[in-house]
Scaffold this motif. Structure first.
Motif, PDB file in Angstrom:
ATOM      1  N   GLU A 141       1.155  -1.596  -0.055  1.00 46.56           N
ATOM      2  CA  GLU A 141      -0.042   0.178   0.420  1.00 46.56           C
ATOM      3  C   GLU A 141       0.827   1.404   0.212  1.00 46.56           C
ATOM      4  O   GLU A 141       0.214   2.345  -0.278  1.00 46.56           O
ATOM      5  CB  GLU A 141      -1.101   0.216   1.109  1.00 46.56           C
ATOM      6  N   GLU A 163       4.800   1.703  -5.591  1.00 46.78           N
ATOM      7  CA  GLU A 163       4.247   0.954  -6.354  1.00 46.78           C
ATOM      8  C   GLU A 163       4.568  -0.830  -7.224  1.00 46.78           C
ATOM      9  O   GLU A 163       5.655  -0.825  -6.283  1.00 46.78           O
ATOM     10  CB  GLU A 163       4.684   1.934  -8.151  1.00 46.78           C
ATOM     11  N   PRO A 222      -3.232  -5.207  -2.032  1.00 47.78           N
ATOM     12  CA  PRO A 222      -3.351  -3.652  -2.635  1.00 47.78           C
ATOM     13  C   PRO A 222      -1.798  -3.095  -2.761  1.00 47.78           C
ATOM     14  O   PRO A 222      -0.688  -3.458  -1.821  1.00 47.78           O
ATOM     15  CB  PRO A 222      -4.453  -2.807  -0.958  1.00 47.78           C
ATOM     16  N   ALA A 269       0.363   0.766  -4.064  1.00 48.24           N
ATOM     17  CA  ALA A 269      -0.638   2.390  -4.055  1.00 48.24           C
ATOM     18  C   ALA A 269      -0.643   2.275  -5.598  1.00 48.24           C
ATOM     19  O   ALA A 269      -1.718   3.649  -5.846  1.00 48.24           O
ATOM     20  CB  ALA A 269       0.521   3.415  -3.868  1.00 48.24           C
ATOM     21  N   ILE A 270      -0.032   1.986  -6.300  1.00 47.61           N
ATOM     22  CA  ILE A 270       0.447   2.717  -7.694  1.00 47.61           C
ATOM     23  C   ILE A 270       0.681   1.002  -8.675  1.00 47.61           C
ATOM     24  O   ILE A 270       1.590   0.152  -8.032  1.00 47.61           O
ATOM     25  CB  ILE A 270       1.623   3.390  -8.283  1.00 47.61           C
ATOM     26  N   ARG A 326      -7.228  -3.819  -9.912  1.00 49.10           N
ATOM     27  CA  ARG A 326      -8.343  -3.125  -9.055  1.00 49.10           C
ATOM     28  C   ARG A 326      -7.585  -2.878  -7.681  1.00 49.10           C
ATOM     29  O   ARG A 326      -7.782  -1.771  -7.414  1.00 49.10           O
ATOM     30  CB  ARG A 326      -9.958  -4.263  -8.912  1.00 49.10           C
ATOM     31  N   LYS A 327      -6.808  -3.432  -6.974  1.00 42.12           N
ATOM     32  CA  LYS A 327      -6.451  -3.502  -6.064  1.00 42.12           C
ATOM     33  C   LYS A 327      -5.276  -2.267  -6.227  1.00 42.12           C
ATOM     34  O   LYS A 327      -4.155  -2.632  -5.061  1.00 42.12           O
ATOM     35  CB  LYS A 327      -5.783  -4.944  -5.401  1.00 42.12           C
ATOM     36  N   ALA A 328      -5.050  -2.190  -7.101  1.00 44.60           N
ATOM     37  CA  ALA A 328      -4.223  -0.916  -7.224  1.00 44.60           C
ATOM     38  C   ALA A 328      -5.182   0.773  -7.448  1.00 44.60           C
ATOM     39  O   ALA A 328      -5.567   0.823  -7.413  1.00 44.60           O
ATOM     40  CB  ALA A 328      -3.248  -0.930  -8.424  1.00 44.60           C
ATOM     41  N   LYS A 329      -4.224   1.431  -6.255  1.00 45.82           N
ATOM     42  CA  LYS A 329      -4.679   2.903  -6.509  1.00 45.82           C
ATOM     43  C   LYS A 329      -4.769   3.661  -7.254  1.00 45.82           C
ATOM     44  O   LYS A 329      -5.558   4.113  -7.696  1.00 45.82           O
ATOM     45  CB  LYS A 329      -4.487   3.494  -4.902  1.00 45.82           C
ATOM     46  N   LYS A 330      -3.927   3.387  -7.236  1.00 50.60           N
ATOM     47  CA  LYS A 330      -4.077   4.517  -8.914  1.00 50.60           C
ATOM     48  C   LYS A 330      -3.049   3.246 -10.170  1.00 50.60           C
ATOM     49  O   LYS A 330      -1.361   2.935 -10.025  1.00 50.60           O
ATOM     50  CB  LYS A 330      -2.668   5.341  -8.922  1.00 50.60           C
ATOM     51  N   ASN A 372       1.864   5.938 -12.605  1.00 46.88           N
ATOM     52  CA  ASN A 372       2.207   7.407 -12.350  1.00 46.88           C
ATOM     53  C   ASN A 372       3.738   8.160 -13.036  1.00 46.88           C
ATOM     54  O   ASN A 372       4.627   6.691 -12.988  1.00 46.88           O
ATOM     55  CB  ASN A 372       2.528   6.686 -10.487  1.00 46.88           C
TER      56      ASN A 372
END
Length: 558
Positions: free
Chosen positions: A492, A495, A515, A517-518, A538-542, A545
């Motif tokens: 989390e 990346e 999960p 972060a990227i 889906r489990k990547a917030k973004k 980057n």
């Protein structure tokens, strides 16, 4: 027949046959003298006789020095066009022994060749090069058709030579002050048709077997247990061709199966290995056409599969159907393309066409001392939180490297400080040397790849036991890569994937397992041509980057 001189039935038949043969005796004798079939009855067994070392004075009491008796049996066998030298039941103490052409050394099941504990009972092998020492227990030079066989034991008595010192041939040591004055168990130099089968080899004072410049080598069912001294290697193959190692078990302290120099046409199948310092180790020369398959590797640290090359030409290696349990590494390729003896006229070196297929590995957080090695081995900072390392530099690249059906379970526990590491030393001598500077360990937990052209990852899965703050994969100056079906656990705080100055990458059907972060962070102005096509993100917030000069035009998500 009279009662005072009775004849048995057999005696009577013989006596009756004598007159009949007498008339023909002259003709029989002439035929025998002129016939090529009877130049001497001794010729009928030429090359097939058995020479029992006890007949030459050897005593199997574990105390009597039998060097001369055993050598006499071998010399006699050799002079009689070869045959079998028999080591019967017993413990036969001896020093340096030379094997010769057409001689088979057979150790019966209860037989032991026991190395003398005294240095004065050993000599250098006549004609054996001095590199890495040439003091030896058993050796052969430029011999043909030599065999070592049987279910007996060859025991080097190596604990008697332990003084706490190794040969100092590790990274940056150059052998200075090293301990070379101790016997290897066996050295074979420029031999052809060398066979070893079934024997149990143990307790060498130095390396177990050094096979140098040999051709047509077949090793089947050999067991090595070599953990009493430093530099207790298993097999060393140097500049050898047509080598086949099968059905063998190696437990040692140092390199289990090193292949240095220009080895060609080598197969290694159905073997098990365990050691502190690497199993398959390659370096230097022009090594080509080597296949390793169906092997089990366990409790092995210092990287099971390791290529450390300065100026070398290495190509066409395959590693398939391999299970690794409790290892560090687990794969490391380091290539600088240069060396101290750089010859500008030489062909540009390369490492290319390396295949890893059907690999299962569990990677521990750091090396652990083996309980049956009586001395501890220090852990280098770069050995902790290790990963697959593909490391070239400067103008040199690793080319056409593929990983298919590779699943690795890591211990995890990597830190954010490791993940933040951006300046990676340009060294290729040892995989862990790249990561020695603080904070120790690589910045990725699954794979770090630098200067690679033609990299393929298909059905690759990276997981960890404990949360890991590092990306799963880092590409640094990677070109022409295909990633299909990559599944990896994320963090989390960072990346999942990091691409630095990387271009022309097709990434399909990826899965983010936990999960992150990227999903993909792209760094560097040279990054371009990156396509993300499908997958479960889906489990990547973004998804993407861009940083450190990278622009949004470097990648596209379809």
């Amino acid at each position: 027949m009279s009662a005072t001189n009775p004849l048995s039935r057999r005696q009577w038949l013989v006596s009756m046959a004598v007159p009949a043969l007498a008339g023909a005796s002259t003709m029989v004798g002439l035929e025998a003298k002129g016939s090529p079939r009877d130049k001497g009855k001794e010729d009928n067994l030429a090359g097939a006789r058995i020479y029992n070392i006890r007949d030459y004075g050897a005593k199997g009491d574990g105390k009597t020095l039998n060097t001369k008796a055993i050598q006499s049996a071998i010399d006699k066998c050799f002079s009689d066009s070869g045959g079998t030298v028999l080591i019967p039941a017993g413990d036969f103490l001896c020093g340096t022994i030379e094997l010769k052409s057409n001689v088979t050394l057979h150790l019966s099941a209860a037989a032991k060749l026991l190395g003398s504990p005294k240095r004065e009972d050993y000599t250098a092998g006549k004609g054996v090069p001095s590199g890495n020492g040439n003091i030896v227990f058993l050796y052969a030079v430029k011999a043909n058709n030599i065999s070592i066989e049987g279910n007996g034991t060859i025991d080097g008595n190596g604990l008697a030579f332990y003084n706490g010192k190794g040969d100092n041939t590790g990274p940056g040591q150059h052998g200075i002050g090293g301990n070379f004055d101790r016997p290897h168990l066996g050295i074979f130099y420029q031999c052809t048709r060398l066979n070893m089968s079934d024997v149990y080899c143990t307790a060498s004072a130095y390396h177990c077997f050094r096979i140098l410049g040999c051709k047509q080598v077949h090793i089947d069912g050999v067991r090595i247990y070599n953990r009493v001294n430093r530099n207790n290697d298993g097999f060393h193959f140097n500049n050898s061709e047509y080598v086949h190692l099968v059905n063998s078990d190696v437990q040692c302290q140092d390199d289990a199966c090193a292949l240095f120099g220009s080895n060609k046409f080598v197969t290694i199948n159905n073997c098990t290995f365990s050691t502190r310092w690497s199993v398959f180790r390659f370096g230097g020369g022009q090594s080509q056409n080597i296949a390793v398959t169906n092997c089990l590797i366990y409790d092995t640290y210092g990287c099971p599969i390791k290529v450390s090359a300065g100026r070398a030409s290495i190509e066409n290696f395959t590693f398939s159907n391999i299970i690794m349990r409790n290892v560090t590494g687990p794969i490391g390729i380091g290539f600088s393309g240069t060396s101290e003896n750089n010859n500008q006229d030489a062909q540009k070196p390369y490492i290319r066409n390396i295949v890893f297929n059907a690999i299962r590995a569990t990677v521990v957080a750091k090396p652990v001392d083996h309980p049956d090695i009586h001395f501890g081995v220090s852990v280098r900072p770069g050995e902790t939180n290790s990963c697959i390392t593909l490391n070239a530099m400067g103008a040199y690249y690793l080319e056409n490297i593929s990983f298919t059906d590779v699943h690795v379970q890591y211990a995890g526990g990597g830190t954010a400080a490791q993940a933040a590491k951006r300046t990676i030393p340009e060294v290729a001598a040892e995989y862990f040397g790249v990561w020695d500077p603080a904070p120790g360990g690589p910045p990725a937990y699954g794979m770090y790849a630098r200067n690679v052209k033609g990299l393929t990852l298909h059905n690759v899965r990276f997981e960890y036991d404990q949360a890991d703050a590092r990306p799963a994969v880092i590409f640094d100056n990677v070109q022409d890569a295909s990633i299909n079906g990559l599944s990896a656990k994320g963090s989390e705080g960072t990346e999942l994937l990091r691409f630095i100055n990387t271009k022309d990458v097709l990434l399909t059907a990826a899965r983010v397992l936990t999960p992150a972060a990227i999903f993909l962070q792209i760094e560097g102005a040279a990054s371009e041509g990156i396509i993300v096509d499908g997958g479960d993100l889906r489990k990547a917030k973004k998804a993407l980057n861009f940083t450190d000069g990278a622009t949004a035009t470097a990648a596209v998500v379809k």
